[in-house]
Design a protein around this motif. Structure first.
Motif, PDB file in Angstrom:
ATOM      1  N   PHE A 194      50.998  44.811  43.463  1.00  0.00           N
ATOM      2  CA  PHE A 194      50.038  43.838  43.969  1.00  0.00           C
ATOM      3  C   PHE A 194      49.212  44.458  45.101  1.00  0.00           C
ATOM      4  O   PHE A 194      49.752  45.166  45.951  1.00  0.00           O
ATOM      5  CB  PHE A 194      50.749  42.579  44.488  1.00  0.00           C
ATOM      6  N   GLY A 217      50.984  30.873  41.621  1.00  0.00           N
ATOM      7  CA  GLY A 217      52.191  31.313  42.297  1.00  0.00           C
ATOM      8  C   GLY A 217      52.703  32.631  41.743  1.00  0.00           C
ATOM      9  O   GLY A 217      52.045  33.280  40.921  1.00  0.00           O
ATOM     10  N   LEU A 218      53.882  33.002  42.178  1.00  0.00           N
ATOM     11  CA  LEU A 218      54.454  34.293  41.792  1.00  0.00           C
ATOM     12  C   LEU A 218      54.615  34.426  40.281  1.00  0.00           C
ATOM     13  O   LEU A 218      54.247  35.444  39.708  1.00  0.00           O
ATOM     14  CB  LEU A 218      55.791  34.520  42.494  1.00  0.00           C
ATOM     15  N   ARG A 266      51.215  34.988  38.511  1.00  0.00           N
ATOM     16  CA  ARG A 266      50.622  36.266  38.912  1.00  0.00           C
ATOM     17  C   ARG A 266      51.471  37.443  38.444  1.00  0.00           C
ATOM     18  O   ARG A 266      50.940  38.496  38.103  1.00  0.00           O
ATOM     19  CB  ARG A 266      50.415  36.295  40.415  1.00  0.00           C
ATOM     20  N   ALA A 281      56.002  43.412  47.438  1.00  0.00           N
ATOM     21  CA  ALA A 281      54.915  43.012  46.540  1.00  0.00           C
ATOM     22  C   ALA A 281      53.985  44.191  46.278  1.00  0.00           C
ATOM     23  O   ALA A 281      53.540  44.390  45.137  1.00  0.00           O
ATOM     24  CB  ALA A 281      54.144  41.832  47.141  1.00  0.00           C
ATOM     25  N   GLU A 308      45.876  40.398  46.697  1.00  0.00           N
ATOM     26  CA  GLU A 308      46.771  39.622  45.831  1.00  0.00           C
ATOM     27  C   GLU A 308      47.990  39.126  46.607  1.00  0.00           C
ATOM     28  O   GLU A 308      48.443  37.992  46.405  1.00  0.00           O
ATOM     29  CB  GLU A 308      47.208  40.461  44.631  1.00  0.00           C
ATOM     30  N   VAL A 309      48.499  39.955  47.504  1.00  0.00           N
ATOM     31  CA  VAL A 309      49.633  39.544  48.340  1.00  0.00           C
ATOM     32  C   VAL A 309      49.224  38.352  49.201  1.00  0.00           C
ATOM     33  O   VAL A 309      49.977  37.381  49.334  1.00  0.00           O
ATOM     34  CB  VAL A 309      50.142  40.711  49.220  1.00  0.00           C
ATOM     35  N   LEU A 342      49.365  35.341  47.107  1.00  0.00           N
ATOM     36  CA  LEU A 342      50.756  34.945  46.855  1.00  0.00           C
ATOM     37  C   LEU A 342      51.356  34.244  48.069  1.00  0.00           C
ATOM     38  O   LEU A 342      52.043  33.229  47.935  1.00  0.00           O
ATOM     39  CB  LEU A 342      51.608  36.170  46.506  1.00  0.00           C
TER      40      LEU A 342
END
Length: 139
Positions: free
Chosen positions: A64, A86-87, A90, A59, A68-69, A72
């Motif tokens: 990211f 979700g992924l 994002r 990620a 942000e990770v 997620l």
């Protein structure tokens, strides 16, 4: 967790391609759960920690941030995330930002090519030339 039920810090770090300090940093950031300890106080991680570390590093390579990770991971942890959290949502937003940055960098590259083609070798001299390709602000 004792015996062969988990992996020591060095084993996890080596398997995931990170250094052991990264494990402790990710624990402090809340990306990894605090590991179990052996009676001697050594950290012992479940084997799936290797996969989680690989996910985090992937990620990051995709642009990211660690914050942000964390989002997620939280969205994917079985929680009921808001739409777009979700992924897929994002990733769309990240891709849009990256594509905008690519456009900006392409414009910078084109300007630098123009400066090279025009023979610009001195910023001050170039700024005084009427055909200077560099984008100096208007006075």
């Amino acid at each position: 967790m004792t015996g062969g039920a988990g992996l020591r810090s060095g084993q996890v770090a080596a398997a995931a391609g990170v250094n052991p300090q990264t494990l402790r940093y990710y624990e402090r950031r809340g990306l990894l759960d605090d590991p179990a300890r052996t009676p001697g106080g050594h950290r012992v991680y479940p084997p799936e920690t290797v996969t989680l570390l690989r996910v985090i590093k992937t990620a990051q390579r995709l642009g990211f941030t660690l914050d942000e990770v964390a989002g997620l991971l939280a969205a994917g942890a079985g929680g009921r995330a808001a739409p777009g959290a979700g992924l897929a949502g994002r990733a769309r937003a990240k891709l849009s930002g990256i594509e905008a940055r690519i456009d900006e960098l392409a414009a910078v590259a084109a300007t630098l090519r123009s400066a090279l083609a025009a023979g610009c070798d001195d910023l001050v001299t170039c700024a005084a030339e009427p055909g200077c390709p560099l984008p100096f602000p208007a006075e």
